[in-house]
Design a protein around this motif. Structure first.
Motif: not given
Length: 199
Positions: A68, A164, A170, A190, A193-194, A197-198
């Motif tokens: 990211i 991202g 993103a 954000l 959160e990324l 998710q990764s």
């Protein structure tokens, strides 16, 4: 908002072309190639700044695909930029460097002959040292207004671009829509959160 920032450029003659010789006499403070792999945590203890073109910066961002990437466009003549900048430093200090890369891109160079890029670099570096910004810092060698208008397509800074792990944008944060953003309220949640998710 930094509308005065853009107005200042227009009044001060930001349309002037940069002296080609100015590019030749400047060298990256960090002594690294912008497209080289980012430094490891152990190497990131000092504050430096690299002179780069916009395209060189983009190549460095693209080289971090798989992470990211947060890119903060700012200037020392933009009070809102400096107010939000500690948020970028906090992300760099708090999140793992093998998952997140933080980049600051100074737009302090205005293309003015009485304020060459060497002086703009010194001014930006002084602020970065005050912030203890041991992340990857760049100063763009192209006129700031040209970068904002032609490359980024934004009306003002601060502006933060979050990419991202797939290398795609993103989210873009700037005040073009008339809404202000902050790291605390917008950018940091954000990014976290990324990261989740990764995993």
């Amino acid at each position: 908002m930094c509308y005065l920032f853009g107005i200042f450029f227009v009044v001060a003659g930001c349309g002037q072309k940069a002296d080609p010789a100015s590019r030749e006499v400047t060298t990256p403070v960090t002594g690294s190639n912008p497209t080289a792999p980012e430094p490891s945590v152990e190497q990131s203890e000092s504050v430096g700044i690299t002179v780069a073109t916009f395209d060189e910066l983009q190549a460095s961002i693209e080289a971090s695909k798989g992470k990211i990437v947060i890119v903060d466009y700012w200037s020392t003549s933009c009070p809102p930029c400096m107010k939000e900048f500690p948020g970028l430093v906090a992300i760099h200090n708090e999140l793992p460097h093998d998952q997140v890369r933080c980049i600051s891109a100074s737009l302090d160079y205005e293309g003015l002959t009485d304020f060459p890029i060497e002086e703009a670099r010194k001014s930006a570096l002084e602020f970065l040292e005050q912030q203890k910004a041991t992340l990857d810092n760049f100063i763009l060698s192209e006129e700031s207004l040209t970068v904002m208008d032609d490359k980024l397509k934004i009306a003002s800074i601060p502006a933060v671009f979050v990419f991202g792990v797939d290398g795609k944008l993103a989210r873009q944060f700037d005040e073009s829509s008339g809404e202000a953003f902050t790291y605390e309220k917008d950018v940091t949640p954000l990014v976290k959160e990324l990261v989740s998710q990764s995993l």
